[in-house]
Scaffold this motif. Structure first.
Motif, mmCIF file in Angstrom:
data_model
loop_
_atom_site.group_PDB
_atom_site.id
_atom_site.type_symbol
_atom_site.label_atom_id
_atom_site.label_comp_id
_atom_site.label_asym_id
_atom_site.label_seq_id
_atom_site.Cartn_x
_atom_site.Cartn_y
_atom_site.Cartn_z
ATOM 1 N N THR A 50 0.815 -1.216 0.000
ATOM 2 C CA THR A 50 0.000 0.000 0.000
ATOM 3 C C THR A 50 0.848 1.266 0.000
ATOM 4 O O THR A 50 0.373 2.320 -0.428
ATOM 5 C CB THR A 50 -0.959 0.044 1.212
ATOM 6 N N ASP A 51 2.079 1.187 0.489
ATOM 7 C CA ASP A 51 2.968 2.345 0.388
ATOM 8 C C ASP A 51 4.279 1.989 -0.304
ATOM 9 O O ASP A 51 5.254 2.724 -0.228
ATOM 10 C CB ASP A 51 3.229 2.975 1.763
ATOM 11 N N ASN A 52 4.273 0.834 -0.986
ATOM 12 C CA ASN A 52 5.447 0.430 -1.771
ATOM 13 C C ASN A 52 5.021 -0.093 -3.146
ATOM 14 O O ASN A 52 5.690 -0.941 -3.728
ATOM 15 C CB ASN A 52 6.238 -0.664 -1.035
ATOM 16 N N ALA A 53 3.899 0.431 -3.649
ATOM 17 C CA ALA A 53 3.362 -0.078 -4.919
ATOM 18 C C ALA A 53 4.335 0.123 -6.074
ATOM 19 O O ALA A 53 4.341 -0.654 -7.035
ATOM 20 C CB ALA A 53 2.034 0.602 -5.232
ATOM 21 N N ASP A 54 5.176 1.161 -5.973
ATOM 22 C CA ASP A 54 6.129 1.432 -7.045
ATOM 23 C C ASP A 54 7.441 0.689 -6.840
ATOM 24 O O ASP A 54 8.375 0.839 -7.622
ATOM 25 C CB ASP A 54 6.399 2.945 -7.135
ATOM 26 N N ASN A 55 7.523 -0.121 -5.795
ATOM 27 C CA ASN A 55 8.749 -0.879 -5.526
ATOM 28 C C ASN A 55 8.404 -2.280 -5.028
ATOM 29 O O ASN A 55 8.774 -2.676 -3.918
ATOM 30 C CB ASN A 55 9.605 -0.133 -4.494
ATOM 31 N N PRO A 56 7.703 -3.062 -5.869
ATOM 32 C CA PRO A 56 7.279 -4.389 -5.417
ATOM 33 C C PRO A 56 8.446 -5.331 -5.136
ATOM 34 O O PRO A 56 8.308 -6.260 -4.336
ATOM 35 C CB PRO A 56 6.419 -4.901 -6.584
ATOM 36 N N LEU A 119 4.614 9.749 9.230
ATOM 37 C CA LEU A 119 5.905 9.049 9.207
ATOM 38 C C LEU A 119 6.366 8.768 7.784
ATOM 39 O O LEU A 119 7.558 8.898 7.469
ATOM 40 C CB LEU A 119 5.790 7.738 9.990
ATOM 41 N N ARG A 120 5.428 8.422 6.907
ATOM 42 C CA ARG A 120 5.795 8.052 5.543
ATOM 43 C C ARG A 120 5.767 9.232 4.579
ATOM 44 O O ARG A 120 6.022 9.070 3.394
ATOM 45 C CB ARG A 120 4.885 6.923 5.055
ATOM 46 N N GLY A 121 5.446 10.415 5.078
ATOM 47 C CA GLY A 121 5.547 11.621 4.273
ATOM 48 C C GLY A 121 4.454 11.817 3.250
ATOM 49 O O GLY A 121 4.629 12.561 2.281
ATOM 50 N N PHE A 122 3.298 11.174 3.441
ATOM 51 C CA PHE A 122 2.180 11.401 2.528
ATOM 52 C C PHE A 122 1.537 12.754 2.831
ATOM 53 O O PHE A 122 1.387 13.138 3.987
ATOM 54 C CB PHE A 122 1.121 10.311 2.681
ATOM 55 N N ALA A 123 1.165 13.471 1.799
ATOM 56 C CA ALA A 123 0.522 14.773 2.000
ATOM 57 C C ALA A 123 -0.387 15.075 0.824
ATOM 58 O O ALA A 123 0.027 14.974 -0.335
ATOM 59 C CB ALA A 123 1.567 15.873 2.144
ATOM 60 N N GLU A 124 -1.632 15.458 1.125
ATOM 61 C CA GLU A 124 -2.587 15.782 0.059
ATOM 62 C C GLU A 124 -2.159 17.020 -0.725
ATOM 63 O O GLU A 124 -2.385 17.133 -1.915
ATOM 64 C CB GLU A 124 -3.975 15.998 0.661
ATOM 65 N N VAL A 139 -5.330 5.026 -1.308
ATOM 66 C CA VAL A 139 -6.554 4.546 -0.669
ATOM 67 C C VAL A 139 -6.280 3.274 0.134
ATOM 68 O O VAL A 139 -6.781 3.097 1.249
ATOM 69 C CB VAL A 139 -7.654 4.302 -1.723
ATOM 70 N N GLY A 140 -5.469 2.386 -0.428
ATOM 71 C CA GLY A 140 -5.152 1.148 0.270
ATOM 72 C C GLY A 140 -4.469 1.405 1.599
ATOM 73 O O GLY A 140 -4.757 0.730 2.599
ATOM 74 N N PHE A 141 -3.583 2.397 1.628
ATOM 75 C CA PHE A 141 -2.881 2.728 2.869
ATOM 76 C C PHE A 141 -3.855 3.350 3.873
ATOM 77 O O PHE A 141 -3.834 3.024 5.059
ATOM 78 C CB PHE A 141 -1.745 3.697 2.571
ATOM 79 N N PHE A 142 -4.705 4.215 3.381
ATOM 80 C CA PHE A 142 -5.671 4.912 4.234
ATOM 81 C C PHE A 142 -6.642 3.931 4.893
ATOM 82 O O PHE A 142 -7.069 4.124 6.033
ATOM 83 C CB PHE A 142 -6.433 5.933 3.387
#
Length: 375
Positions: A50-56, A119-124, A139-142
């Motif tokens: 969910t927060d590593n979708a671009d680095n499977p 912590l993971r630096g997500f920001a709208e 959405v998956g992370f949320f």
């Protein structure tokens, strides 16, 4: 129904001492206690994506790292079911149904979700080109609390061993269980969190003194670290910044070295490594009044940690030579986990009245209805 455990870890790196004292050590104790009917230990790769979708590949490579840490710490596949989350697709279906029982506002209030987003630096509102923040919240992370509720309820877990930071997540699971059972009838089991029994293990700080040991912050001591790596990390560990000379009085509270000793040190360690002191309380008293240097205390911690980690390292080395067998363990565990989750999903479908093909009474009643209309 007997007591059942569900717990697990995200495969984003090797497991560290924070994992060990927070839950892993306790899992092994509970596994060997004979008090639980079933124990499910999950490698949460779907959640990690969910927060590593671009680095499977990061997640893919760390499946084996976490499995090796589990086995080397003493989890026994004959007593505990070790499985990979993504290999149990029933969990996704359960989470989808539970999403209808939770509001966006309730998720936004979850303190663990808010802390993890920060912590993971997500920001709208992240500005394009701002490398310090990641634009948008997946959405998956949320919706992770909903996914976790699916994981827990799928195996009818009564007990979830976890750190105190997970309490809001377990509370949300209980809310989902209550709402589902209220709407559809008694189906799901409400879990309880099992916190560490040692206060120092509630949340082991990082070696830099930060509140949380985190792989992303680089302040971890890993279960697989060599003795030399442990020594180097402990010697660089945060202590009391005002304890500049040996003779100066020192603070024990907030001193990372003493927090680790609280978590790992036992009285017998003093006879073995520091016979001038009878107990940790005596060592703390000397440090507080002055006359005790940080290096001496750190050397004790190095000895204690390496004594703890030596058997774990040895078992890990054995399993590293049997990687095919480790994957066989995960495959068999995932099959058992899927069978258990499928039973719960069937019960959920019946409760929700979406088990159309299994409901013979529905089919027969509708057949009679349309037969009467044709007369």
């Amino acid at each position: 129904m007997g007591k059942i455990i569900l717990t697990g870890d995200r495969p984003t790196g090797r497991l560290h001492l924070g994992h060990y004292v927070g839950s892993l050590r306790r899992r092994v104790e509970l596994q060997n206690s004979g008090q639980f009917e079933k124990i499910f230990i999950m490698i949460a790769d779907a959640q990690a994506l969910t927060d590593n979708a671009d680095n499977p590949e990061k997640v893919r490579q760390n499946i084996i790292e976490v499995a090796l840490d589990y086995l080397s710490a003493g989890l026994d596949p004959r007593k505990s079911t070790l499985f990979i989350q993504s290999q149990v697709p029933e969990l996704c279906e359960l989470a989808f149904y539970y999403m209808n029982l939770v509001t966006v506002q309730r998720l936004q209030r979850n303190p663990t979700v808010k802390a993890e987003i920060t912590l993971r630096g997500f920001a709208e509102g992240a500005v394009e080109g701002d490398t310090a923040q990641r634009p948008g919240i997946p959405v998956g992370f949320f919706t992770y609390p909903i996914s976790q509720a699916s994981d827990i309820t799928a195996f009818k877990a009564t007990t979830v061993p976890a750190g105190e930071d997970q309490e809001p997540m377990i509370e949300q699971t209980r809310e989902i269980v209550h709402k589902f059972n209220s709407v559809y009838g008694p189906t799901l089991v409400e879990p309880e969190i099992l916190l560490p029994d040692n206060a120092a293990c509630m949340r082991l700080p990082g070696t830099d003194g930060k509140a949380k040991m985190s792989k992303s912050l680089g302040n971890c001591i890993y279960l697989s670290d060599t003795a030399d790596e442990v020594k180097k990390k402990v010697m660089g560990m945060y202590t009391d910044p005002d304890h500049l000379r040996v003779e100066d009085p020192g603070k024990v509270e907030g001193n990372t070295v003493f927090t680790y000793l609280d978590a790992f040190c036992r009285e017998e360690h003093f006879a073995k490594y520091l016979p001038d002191y009878a107990s940790l309380d005596e060592l703390k008293a000397h440090y507080r009044r002055g006359g005790l240097g940080d290096v001496k205390v750190k050397r004790l911690l190095i000895a204690v940690l390496n004594e703890t980690l030596d058997p774990i390292r040895a078992r890990r080395k054995e399993f590293e030579g049997r990687i095919g067998e480790v994957y066989d363990i995960l495959r068999a565990g995932s099959e058992r986990a899927r069978a258990a989750a499928a039973e719960t999903l069937a019960e959920v479908r019946r409760a929700m009245r979406i088990d159309y093909f299994e409901d013979k009474e529905l089919i027969e009643e509708q057949a009679r209805h349309y037969a009467r209309q044709a007369e």
